[in-house]
Design a protein around this motif. Structure first.
Motif, PDB file in Angstrom:
ATOM      1  N   LYS A  28     -84.102 -39.310  15.583  1.00 19.93           N
ATOM      2  CA  LYS A  28     -83.781 -38.911  14.223  1.00 19.93           C
ATOM      3  C   LYS A  28     -82.321 -38.467  14.193  1.00 19.93           C
ATOM      4  O   LYS A  28     -81.890 -37.697  15.045  1.00 19.93           O
ATOM      5  CB  LYS A  28     -84.695 -37.754  13.821  1.00 19.93           C
ATOM      6  N   PRO A  29     -81.542 -38.940  13.229  1.00 19.62           N
ATOM      7  CA  PRO A  29     -80.122 -38.558  13.211  1.00 19.62           C
ATOM      8  C   PRO A  29     -79.920 -37.079  12.884  1.00 19.62           C
ATOM      9  O   PRO A  29     -80.714 -36.472  12.178  1.00 19.62           O
ATOM     10  CB  PRO A  29     -79.522 -39.443  12.113  1.00 19.62           C
ATOM     11  N   TYR A  30     -78.852 -36.555  13.427  1.00 20.11           N
ATOM     12  CA  TYR A  30     -78.405 -35.209  13.095  1.00 20.11           C
ATOM     13  C   TYR A  30     -77.476 -35.319  11.890  1.00 20.11           C
ATOM     14  O   TYR A  30     -76.682 -36.253  11.800  1.00 20.11           O
ATOM     15  CB  TYR A  30     -77.627 -34.579  14.254  1.00 20.11           C
ATOM     16  N   THR A  31     -77.572 -34.371  10.989  1.00 21.05           N
ATOM     17  CA  THR A  31     -76.626 -34.248   9.891  1.00 21.05           C
ATOM     18  C   THR A  31     -75.870 -32.946  10.113  1.00 21.05           C
ATOM     19  O   THR A  31     -76.479 -31.897  10.311  1.00 21.05           O
ATOM     20  CB  THR A  31     -77.339 -34.235   8.528  1.00 21.05           C
ATOM     21  N   ILE A  32     -74.555 -33.049  10.106  1.00 15.93           N
ATOM     22  CA  ILE A  32     -73.710 -31.906  10.431  1.00 15.93           C
ATOM     23  C   ILE A  32     -72.747 -31.675   9.268  1.00 15.93           C
ATOM     24  O   ILE A  32     -72.023 -32.588   8.876  1.00 15.93           O
ATOM     25  CB  ILE A  32     -72.930 -32.157  11.739  1.00 15.93           C
ATOM     26  N   LEU A  33     -72.792 -30.466   8.738  1.00 11.87           N
ATOM     27  CA  LEU A  33     -71.853 -30.080   7.684  1.00 11.87           C
ATOM     28  C   LEU A  33     -70.738 -29.262   8.318  1.00 11.87           C
ATOM     29  O   LEU A  33     -71.006 -28.268   8.993  1.00 11.87           O
ATOM     30  CB  LEU A  33     -72.545 -29.225   6.625  1.00 11.87           C
ATOM     31  N   VAL A  34     -69.516 -29.696   8.129  1.00 12.12           N
ATOM     32  CA  VAL A  34     -68.360 -28.953   8.611  1.00 12.12           C
ATOM     33  C   VAL A  34     -67.657 -28.416   7.371  1.00 12.12           C
ATOM     34  O   VAL A  34     -67.069 -29.179   6.597  1.00 12.12           O
ATOM     35  CB  VAL A  34     -67.414 -29.837   9.447  1.00 12.12           C
ATOM     36  N   LEU A  35     -67.772 -27.100   7.166  1.00  9.98           N
ATOM     37  CA  LEU A  35     -67.207 -26.451   5.989  1.00  9.98           C
ATOM     38  C   LEU A  35     -65.792 -25.982   6.310  1.00  9.98           C
ATOM     39  O   LEU A  35     -65.571 -25.297   7.313  1.00  9.98           O
ATOM     40  CB  LEU A  35     -68.071 -25.267   5.579  1.00  9.98           C
ATOM     41  N   SER A  82     -64.342 -20.247  -1.223  1.00 11.11           N
ATOM     42  CA  SER A  82     -63.832 -20.162   0.151  1.00 11.11           C
ATOM     43  C   SER A  82     -64.023 -21.446   0.957  1.00 11.11           C
ATOM     44  O   SER A  82     -63.636 -21.501   2.116  1.00 11.11           O
ATOM     45  CB  SER A  82     -64.488 -18.988   0.882  1.00 11.11           C
ATOM     46  N   VAL A  83     -64.603 -22.471   0.358  1.00 13.81           N
ATOM     47  CA  VAL A  83     -64.740 -23.771   1.022  1.00 13.81           C
ATOM     48  C   VAL A  83     -64.133 -24.812   0.084  1.00 13.81           C
ATOM     49  O   VAL A  83     -64.685 -25.122  -0.955  1.00 13.81           O
ATOM     50  CB  VAL A  83     -66.221 -24.117   1.323  1.00 13.81           C
ATOM     51  N   SER A  84     -62.958 -25.315   0.469  1.00 13.66           N
ATOM     52  CA  SER A  84     -62.274 -26.278  -0.396  1.00 13.66           C
ATOM     53  C   SER A  84     -62.669 -27.715  -0.086  1.00 13.66           C
ATOM     54  O   SER A  84     -62.556 -28.593  -0.939  1.00 13.66           O
ATOM     55  CB  SER A  84     -60.762 -26.129  -0.261  1.00 13.66           C
ATOM     56  N   ASP A  85     -63.123 -27.937   1.143  1.00 15.30           N
ATOM     57  CA  ASP A  85     -63.468 -29.292   1.594  1.00 15.30           C
ATOM     58  C   ASP A  85     -64.606 -29.201   2.595  1.00 15.30           C
ATOM     59  O   ASP A  85     -64.817 -28.162   3.230  1.00 15.30           O
ATOM     60  CB  ASP A  85     -62.257 -29.932   2.286  1.00 15.30           C
ATOM     61  N   PHE A  86     -65.324 -30.302   2.729  1.00 20.34           N
ATOM     62  CA  PHE A  86     -66.322 -30.361   3.793  1.00 20.34           C
ATOM     63  C   PHE A  86     -66.517 -31.790   4.253  1.00 20.34           C
ATOM     64  O   PHE A  86     -66.203 -32.734   3.542  1.00 20.34           O
ATOM     65  CB  PHE A  86     -67.654 -29.702   3.393  1.00 20.34           C
ATOM     66  N   MET A  87     -66.985 -31.905   5.491  1.00 23.20           N
ATOM     67  CA  MET A  87     -67.340 -33.203   6.071  1.00 23.20           C
ATOM     68  C   MET A  87     -68.845 -33.232   6.236  1.00 23.20           C
ATOM     69  O   MET A  87     -69.443 -32.222   6.624  1.00 23.20           O
ATOM     70  CB  MET A  87     -66.723 -33.390   7.466  1.00 23.20           C
ATOM     71  N   PHE A 115     -56.448 -26.810   8.186  1.00 27.48           N
ATOM     72  CA  PHE A 115     -57.711 -26.340   7.626  1.00 27.48           C
ATOM     73  C   PHE A 115     -58.284 -25.251   8.510  1.00 27.48           C
ATOM     74  O   PHE A 115     -58.181 -25.307   9.734  1.00 27.48           O
ATOM     75  CB  PHE A 115     -58.736 -27.483   7.521  1.00 27.48           C
ATOM     76  N   GLU A 116     -58.896 -24.285   7.874  1.00 30.63           N
ATOM     77  CA  GLU A 116     -59.667 -23.262   8.577  1.00 30.63           C
ATOM     78  C   GLU A 116     -61.118 -23.733   8.554  1.00 30.63           C
ATOM     79  O   GLU A 116     -61.650 -24.051   7.490  1.00 30.63           O
ATOM     80  CB  GLU A 116     -59.539 -21.925   7.856  1.00 30.63           C
ATOM     81  N   ILE A 117     -61.718 -23.804   9.730  1.00 30.96           N
ATOM     82  CA  ILE A 117     -63.122 -24.201   9.807  1.00 30.96           C
ATOM     83  C   ILE A 117     -63.957 -22.957   9.505  1.00 30.96           C
ATOM     84  O   ILE A 117     -63.915 -21.973  10.238  1.00 30.96           O
ATOM     85  CB  ILE A 117     -63.485 -24.784  11.197  1.00 30.96           C
ATOM     86  N   LYS A 118     -64.685 -23.005   8.404  1.00 37.02           N
ATOM     87  CA  LYS A 118     -65.457 -21.855   7.941  1.00 37.02           C
ATOM     88  C   LYS A 118     -66.825 -21.780   8.608  1.00 37.02           C
ATOM     89  O   LYS A 118     -67.318 -20.700   8.916  1.00 37.02           O
ATOM     90  CB  LYS A 118     -65.629 -21.889   6.420  1.00 37.02           C
ATOM     91  N   ASP A 119     -67.450 -22.939   8.792  1.00 35.02           N
ATOM     92  CA  ASP A 119     -68.793 -22.950   9.383  1.00 35.02           C
ATOM     93  C   ASP A 119     -69.150 -24.380   9.748  1.00 35.02           C
ATOM     94  O   ASP A 119     -68.592 -25.333   9.183  1.00 35.02           O
ATOM     95  CB  ASP A 119     -69.820 -22.400   8.392  1.00 35.02           C
ATOM     96  N   ILE A 120     -70.049 -24.512  10.690  1.00 27.70           N
ATOM     97  CA  ILE A 120     -70.616 -25.807  11.068  1.00 27.70           C
ATOM     98  C   ILE A 120     -72.125 -25.629  11.058  1.00 27.70           C
ATOM     99  O   ILE A 120     -72.650 -24.722  11.710  1.00 27.70           O
ATOM    100  CB  ILE A 120     -70.123 -26.272  12.450  1.00 27.70           C
ATOM    101  N   ILE A 121     -72.801 -26.486  10.307  1.00 25.12           N
ATOM    102  CA  ILE A 121     -74.255 -26.399  10.152  1.00 25.12           C
ATOM    103  C   ILE A 121     -74.856 -27.722  10.617  1.00 25.12           C
ATOM    104  O   ILE A 121     -74.456 -28.785  10.137  1.00 25.12           O
ATOM    105  CB  ILE A 121     -74.636 -26.124   8.680  1.00 25.12           C
ATOM    106  N   VAL A 122     -75.797 -27.640  11.550  1.00 25.50           N
ATOM    107  CA  VAL A 122     -76.436 -28.840  12.101  1.00 25.50           C
ATOM    108  C   VAL A 122     -77.909 -28.830  11.736  1.00 25.50           C
ATOM    109  O   VAL A 122     -78.577 -27.800  11.838  1.00 25.50           O
ATOM    110  CB  VAL A 122     -76.295 -28.879  13.643  1.00 25.50           C
ATOM    111  N   GLY A 123     -78.422 -29.968  11.310  1.00 21.86           N
ATOM    112  CA  GLY A 123     -79.839 -30.079  10.993  1.00 21.86           C
ATOM    113  C   GLY A 123     -80.322 -31.500  11.149  1.00 21.86           C
ATOM    114  O   GLY A 123     -79.538 -32.427  11.371  1.00 21.86           O
TER     115      GLY A 123
END
Length: 140
Positions: A28-35, A82-87, A115-123
């Motif tokens: 199953k693929p991982y989805t990763i949000l880079v804030l 506080s999050v202007s962009d995300f991947m 860019f300042e990396i605010k958070d990385i969320i993996v699911g």
């Protein structure tokens, strides 16, 4: 002899079915949000300078990992303070995702930083369903 042949055919059938079950299990693929939040250093660049940076520095990195990693870029500055962009990164290979991040760390994204990396969320999508199925199988 018939019993030996029957046992042999049964063993082959069992082994083949077990391998088919293993092969049908798809990662199953991982989805990763880079804030991220754009810094003044990024915002002080002209739009042409930003476009050239993406084309010359980032696109080759995205292409390098594209066999197993998909990257989509999003703007959110209109909707979040506080999050202007995300991947959104999707992959079945976390090692290639780690390569993506290491390659990005070697750029001005992290170095200046742009860019300042605010958070990385993996699911993983609907992972609870897999666990529910696993628990059902264990109870049998």
């Amino acid at each position: 002899m018939k019993k030996l042949l029957f046992a042999f055919l049964t063993a082959i059938s069992f082994f083949g079915n077990a391998q088919n079950r293993q092969n049908s299990t798809v990662q199953k693929p991982y989805t990763i949000l880079v804030l991220m939040n754009a810094t003044p250093q990024w915002l002080s660049l002209t739009r042409n300078e930003r476009s050239r940076f993406v084309e010359k520095e980032l696109t080759p990195i995205f292409i390098r990992v594209s066999k197993t990693v998909n990257v989509k870029l999003f703007d959110s500055e209109y909707f979040h303070a506080s999050v202007s962009d995300f991947m959104i990164v999707t992959t079945t290979d976390l090692n290639d995702y780690k390569l993506l991040i290491e390659l990005l760390r070697d750029t001005k994204i992290y170095g200046i930083p742009y860019f300042e990396i605010k958070d990385i969320i993996v699911g993983q999508e609907n992972l609870f369903e897999d666990f529910n199925e696993q628990f059902k199988q264990e109870k049998k």
